[in-house]
Structures are given as C-alpha cells and as structure tokens.
Design a protein around this motif. Structure first.
Motif, PDB file in Angstrom:
ATOM      1  N   LYS A 126       0.690  -1.432   0.245  1.00 44.32           N
ATOM      2  CA  LYS A 126       0.116  -0.345  -0.001  1.00 44.32           C
ATOM      3  C   LYS A 126       0.548   0.731   0.079  1.00 44.32           C
ATOM      4  O   LYS A 126       0.711   2.286  -0.713  1.00 44.32           O
ATOM      5  N   LEU A 127       1.990   1.320   0.779  1.00 45.42           N
ATOM      6  CA  LEU A 127       2.981   2.021   0.633  1.00 45.42           C
ATOM      7  C   LEU A 127       3.146   2.932  -1.024  1.00 45.42           C
ATOM      8  O   LEU A 127       3.123   3.405  -0.739  1.00 45.42           O
ATOM      9  N   PHE A 128       3.979   1.894  -0.826  1.00 46.12           N
ATOM     10  CA  PHE A 128       4.379   1.902  -2.840  1.00 46.12           C
ATOM     11  C   PHE A 128       3.562   2.472  -3.550  1.00 46.12           C
ATOM     12  O   PHE A 128       3.745   3.283  -4.317  1.00 46.12           O
ATOM     13  N   LEU A 129       2.452   1.563  -3.382  1.00 45.37           N
ATOM     14  CA  LEU A 129       0.818   2.621  -4.609  1.00 45.37           C
ATOM     15  C   LEU A 129       0.829   4.079  -3.762  1.00 45.37           C
ATOM     16  O   LEU A 129       0.702   4.868  -4.851  1.00 45.37           O
ATOM     17  N   HIS A 130       1.000   4.915  -3.114  1.00 45.13           N
ATOM     18  CA  HIS A 130       1.105   6.037  -2.442  1.00 45.13           C
ATOM     19  C   HIS A 130       2.128   6.886  -3.460  1.00 45.13           C
ATOM     20  O   HIS A 130       2.315   7.481  -3.218  1.00 45.13           O
ATOM     21  N   PHE A 131       3.202   5.412  -2.983  1.00 46.65           N
ATOM     22  CA  PHE A 131       4.784   6.252  -3.643  1.00 46.65           C
ATOM     23  C   PHE A 131       3.941   6.748  -5.133  1.00 46.65           C
ATOM     24  O   PHE A 131       5.001   7.376  -6.081  1.00 46.65           O
ATOM     25  N   ALA A 132       3.674   5.205  -5.557  1.00 48.07           N
ATOM     26  CA  ALA A 132       2.858   5.941  -7.293  1.00 48.07           C
ATOM     27  C   ALA A 132       2.477   6.387  -7.818  1.00 48.07           C
ATOM     28  O   ALA A 132       2.210   7.233  -8.523  1.00 48.07           O
ATOM     29  N   LYS A 133       2.003   7.531  -6.993  1.00 45.19           N
ATOM     30  CA  LYS A 133       0.965   8.393  -7.094  1.00 45.19           C
ATOM     31  C   LYS A 133       2.047   9.901  -7.316  1.00 45.19           C
ATOM     32  O   LYS A 133       1.529  10.803  -8.594  1.00 45.19           O
ATOM     33  N   VAL A 134       2.970   9.515  -7.535  1.00 43.28           N
ATOM     34  CA  VAL A 134       4.077  10.922  -8.547  1.00 43.28           C
ATOM     35  C   VAL A 134       4.739   9.927  -9.160  1.00 43.28           C
ATOM     36  O   VAL A 134       5.438   9.203  -9.348  1.00 43.28           O
ATOM     37  N   ASP A 135       4.683  10.646 -10.832  1.00 38.38           N
ATOM     38  CA  ASP A 135       5.108  10.136 -11.495  1.00 38.38           C
ATOM     39  C   ASP A 135       6.525   9.823 -11.301  1.00 38.38           C
ATOM     40  O   ASP A 135       7.059   8.854 -11.902  1.00 38.38           O
ATOM     41  N   GLY A 136       7.674  11.076 -10.954  1.00 36.59           N
ATOM     42  CA  GLY A 136       8.844  10.722 -11.617  1.00 36.59           C
ATOM     43  C   GLY A 136       9.204   9.254  -9.766  1.00 36.59           C
ATOM     44  O   GLY A 136       9.694   8.522 -10.264  1.00 36.59           O
ATOM     45  N   ILE A 137       9.081   9.382  -9.011  1.00 36.05           N
ATOM     46  CA  ILE A 137       9.298   8.300  -7.833  1.00 36.05           C
ATOM     47  C   ILE A 137       8.107   6.685  -8.807  1.00 36.05           C
ATOM     48  O   ILE A 137       9.236   5.944  -9.008  1.00 36.05           O
ATOM     49  N   LYS A 138       7.427   6.487  -9.363  1.00 35.17           N
ATOM     50  CA  LYS A 138       6.616   5.772 -10.400  1.00 35.17           C
ATOM     51  C   LYS A 138       7.478   5.512 -11.408  1.00 35.17           C
ATOM     52  O   LYS A 138       7.565   4.141 -11.681  1.00 35.17           O
TER      53      LYS A 138
END
Length: 564
Positions: A126-138
């Motif tokens: 779930k935490l990774f999914l939150h990170f994926a909201k940012v295009d650069g981090i994704k």
C-alpha cells in the motif's frame, strides 16, 4: 537482567507511541496529512522503521507493523506531499531497498511471525502504491528490479492472504505501464508466471489486477512478442473473457489481446492457438448480446490478426465470414458495421482465387451487399479491387447473382455506379485471350443506362460501360441479346453521332485506353484506390474528346452486328 528489562520497557513504550500515532493518523483528511508531512512526521517514522530493522533478533513484528500502518496513513495525501515525504528521507533507492528487505523477511520466514507477516507485507504494498501517485517516483520504482521482484515473490509465496496478494498485483499493474523505463518489469524473473497463476485465484480483485497488468505490459512493443509466445499468457487472457469475470477484467483482457495481436510475430500463433480457440471466443464476443465495448474490441483483435499468413486460415471458416458479413450489413451500431467492414476489407487484400477458401469470402461479401448505404458502397469497391486480378474473375463471373446485383446497384444507387460498372468491365475480361461471360438482361440494362449518360462528370462511366459492351459483344449469345435491345443500339448510335467537345476526366482513364483513340487497349489490371477516398484521387487531368467515345462506340456497334 536490568538491561533486558529496560529494553523491554523501551520497546513497550515505542509500541504504545506507535499505537497512539496510528489512532491520530487514521483518517482521510488530506489537509491534516499534508500538515503531518510538513511537520516531519513521515521522516521520523521512516527513521524509526530503519532503526528497528537494524536491531537484529530483537525486531518487534508488532512495532514494525504499527510503523508501516502509520506511514501508510500519513501518505493518504496529494502527490506533491508524497514527493516531499520521500525526498525528506534521502535517495529513493535507499528507501525502496528498506521496504523490499521487509517484504523479503516476512515472505521468506512467515512461520515465526505468522500473525503479522501478511499484514506487514500488505502495508508495504500500500505504501508503494502511495509512492506511485508521483510520476517521477513511479518511474524509479518501475525501473527498480528489486521492487518489482519483491511483489512477484509475494504473488508466488503461497502463504500470503488474498488481500495482500491483491495489493501486490495492483502495484505490479501500476508499475507495468510507465514510459521509458527500459522494459524492466517484463524481464523480472517469474513476473509473467506469477500473473498467469493469478488466473486460478477465486478472488476477483486479484484476477482483475492480473488482467490489468497484462494490458499495461502489452503496451510496450518489446513486451508483446514475449507475452504472445507464452502459452499460459494466452490461456489466462482467454479465461478472463468469460462472463463469470467482471466487466473490467474482460475489458483489460481483450485490450491485452489486442496489443499482443498487433505484433506480426504473434498473428499466426494466435490464430492457430489450440485449434482456433481464440477465434472462437472472439466470434462469441461479436454477437449483439455481448457488451458493446467488448464487441468492438473483439472485432479489433480480429482485424489485427489478419495478415498474409493468417487470412487464408480465417477465410476457411464460413461461419466466421458470415458473422462478419452480418455485422457489416445490418448491425445497429455504425461503429460495429465499420469495424466489421475493415476486417472483410483486410481479408480481401490477402486472399484470392488461388486459395480454396476464396468462394467463402466472395459469398460473405455478396451477403453484405444488402446492407446499409455506406456498407454497400464499400463492398462494391472491394469487389472492384478483387476484379482487378485476372485469377479472381472466373469465380466472380460464375458466382450466383453477383453480376445482376452489381447491375441493380448501378441502376439504383448513384454513389456506387462507377465502381459497379468498372467491376463488370473488369470481369468481362475473363482471361487474356478475350473470353467473356454470358450477359444477363439486368447487366445489359445497367450498361446501356451508363452508356446513355450525358453529363460531363459521367464521361468515365460512359467510357467503361461502352468498353464493357464491346468486350461482351465478342460472345455470340450476347450479340443476339444486344441486337434485340433497341435502347442500347440507340445509345451507341447517339454517341457516334454526337458533336465533339472537350471534357476532362482523371488520369484513371489511362488505365482504360491507349493514346490512339481508334485503338483502346485492354484494362490495366493493377487498379486500386482507397475505399473512402475520391473515386480517382489524382491531381492531373487528361482531355478526352467526344470523338474518342464515338470511335469506341463505333467499334462496339461493329462488333455487335458482326462486322469485326
């Protein structure tokens, strides 16, 4: 002993503080979460998590879980603040490595921490999914082999709960679609196999996530052949098309098949897959009772499958061709009609009379002639293109009702007259020796009506009609019929006697006659044009005189009365 007691007391206090933090952060107020990140809460939580993971054997599973819960809650905020949070703890790769280590620990050794293992891994996902909201981090995550592999390990573990696997496959679906990540995901060991195994899950969310992951993977050109050459991929995608799955699962699966079928290396394999199993399923999805968008996508996959290697196989299925013809002729959805026409059009490019299945194609095209105006117009254009090839003409000439249908269309529909007459003209040259077919009353009436046109724009149609009449007059039975048709003789005589004047037509005329007006040449066999474009999309124009038409009509008359 006192030291151990003090450590236990400290850990208890830490756990209690983490529990209180989770109680404060467990909400969905984005403004409050933004404030928490601004205050450095997420940075402190990440530091505590890293310290705990470095504490060796004294790691508290309960404490790790609480810290991850608090982090997941804090990151329920807009992407801008997620980016700030990740940036505050240093290089993203270091943070990714920490979280992947947690996944590895609790997936590989679930026996001693069975209570918390699945929950901890779920919170990491779930935490990774939150990170994926940012295009650069994704983008960084999608290019990180370790992150993708950690989620693959979760899917293949066999010990994680369905809710945890659902989060893992959802994350993989997110990471499968990113631009310029060098195709890392598709090459991660076990990824495709893990997604295939998800097809056996009873959890709809897991199956839907798997289908979406396949769709996103297949958007990359380099991934399509890899997916297409793995039997399990095609099998699971076909299974996702079943009505038992959700509409979204079916939509993702058909989309993935559409992308995979666009790869030239996959077309023949897909058509032959398990004796045509994929084609059978796509045919079922074409039926009107299917979901509208699935019908369109199914026809799109079939269109992608058409190639020089596969069209003969597809045309060897009369049921498939007739279903296409039916959709093209009378489906209530104009988009379905148009897409079905495109499939027929593409098949017609690759199949000719040298193939045993050619009569099936002609039959399907003939049935589609009875459709709506646009369908009829394009089918006539397809027949015209088919008639340009000498090898096709005998079958076209003998097909029951085709020539008469072209004659009726020429008489009744102005927008199809030119193509209908030209098709008849092509077919009248059955071979290079000059053999022709026995003309019917309807066809002869259509040619007579075309030869009798008077407007400048109809000059080419007149020329083609008179040329066809001249060729058909080479057969004795046709000459007898022509001699009894007064209107035909009058039209030819009028053309011969008409006062000369100059009209303009397109360069297509050069395919129909030589520069010497007294000596028209045979038809050029390579005539092709765009169905939806202008009849003759050329820029230059050539002058043709009425004397030229008169010369051709004079030759036709002479042939009819037997003077040549």
């Amino acid at each position: 002993m006192k030291t151990e007691s003090r450590l236990t007391e400290n850990k208890y206090n830490l756990i209690l503080a983490a529990e209180n933090a989770c109680m404060r952060f467990d909400h969905f107020d984005e403004c409050l979460h933004m404030t928490e990140i601004d205050n450095g809460t997420s940075k402190a939580l990440f530091m505590n998590l890293a310290q705990e993971m470095m504490s060796g054997e004294s790691i508290s599973d309960n404490y790790v879980e609480l810290l991850l819960s608090a982090l997941e809650m804090v990151h329920r905020c807009p992407s801008k603040f997620v980016r700030l949070s990740v940036k505050s703890v240093g290089p993203p790769d270091r943070l990714f490595h920490l979280l992947c280590e947690i996944v590895e620990k609790y997936v590989q050794y679930p026996a001693y921490c069975q209570v918390h293992a699945s929950s901890i891994v779920q919170k990491v996902a779930k935490l990774f999914l939150h990170f994926a909201k940012v295009d650069g981090i994704k983008h960084r995550m999608a290019g990180c082999y370790e992150v993708v592999l950690s989620m693959v390990v979760v899917l293949k573990s066999g010990t994680m709960e369905c809710s945890t696997m659902a989060e893992a496959v959802t994350l993989l679906a997110e990471l499968a679609y990113t631009e310029d990540c060098d195709g890392v995901a598709i090459h991660v060991e076990g990824l495709v196999d893990a997604l295939i195994e998800c097809g056996e899950s009873s959890d709809e969310i897991i199956r839907e996530g798997s289908a979406r992951a396949f769709l996103n993977l297949s958007t990359a050109m380099e991934s399509r052949q890899i997916l297409g050459w793995k039997d399990g991929t095609i099998s699971v995608l076909i299974s996702y098309l079943d009505e038992a799955n959700s509409d979204d699962t079916r939509k993702f699966a058909i989309g993935a098949l559409g992308n995979i079928s666009a790869c030239d290396e996959n077309k023949l394999r897909l058509v032959n897959y398990r004796g045509g199993m994929l084609v059978e399923v796509l045919m079922i999805l074409m039926y009107p009772r299917a979901i509208k968008n699935l019908r369109k996508d199914a026809i799109g996959v079939l269109r992608n499958l058409c190639s020089v290697d596969t069209s003969h196989i597809l045309c060897d299925r009369p049921d498939f061709l007739m279903a296409l013809a039916s959709e093209a002729a009378c489906d209530g959805d104009m988009k379905i009609r148009g897409d079905s026409l495109k499939v027929l059009r593409r098949l017609s490019v690759f199949v000719n009379a040298n193939s045993p299945c050619y009569p099936y194609l002609v039959s399907a095209l003939f049935n589609a002639l009875g459709g709506a105006a646009k369908t009829r117009k394009q089918i006539v254009a397809i027949f015209r293109e088919q008639a340009t090839m000498i090898v096709n003409r005998p079958i076209l000439a003998k097909f029951p009702g085709l020539l008469d249908a072209l004659g009726v269309i020429s008489l009744d529909f102005e927008d199809s007259k030119c193509n209908a007459i030209r098709t008849i003209l092509y077919i009248s040259y059955l071979d290079e020796s000059g053999i022709t077919f026995e003309v019917s009353e309807i066809v002869l009436t259509a040619l007579t009506e075309a030869a009798n046109l008077t407007k400048k724009k109809d000059t080419l149609v007149r020329f083609e009609a008179i040329r066809a009449i001249k060729q058909l007059a080479g057969k004795e039975v046709n000459r007898k019929l022509m001699l009894r048709k007064t209107s035909l003789l009058v039209a030819l005589k009028w053309t011969v006697e008409k006062t000369a004047k100059i009209v303009k037509i397109t360069d297509t005329l050069t395919e129909l006659y030589a520069s010497n007006p007294a000596n028209p040449v045979d038809i050029v066999e390579s005539f092709l044009d765009v169905i939806d474009g202008p009849e003759d999309p050329l820029d230059k124009t050539t002058n043709i005189r009425d004397e030229d038409l008169a010369s051709l009509a004079r030759l036709a008359l002479a042939k009819i009365i037997g003077r040549t």
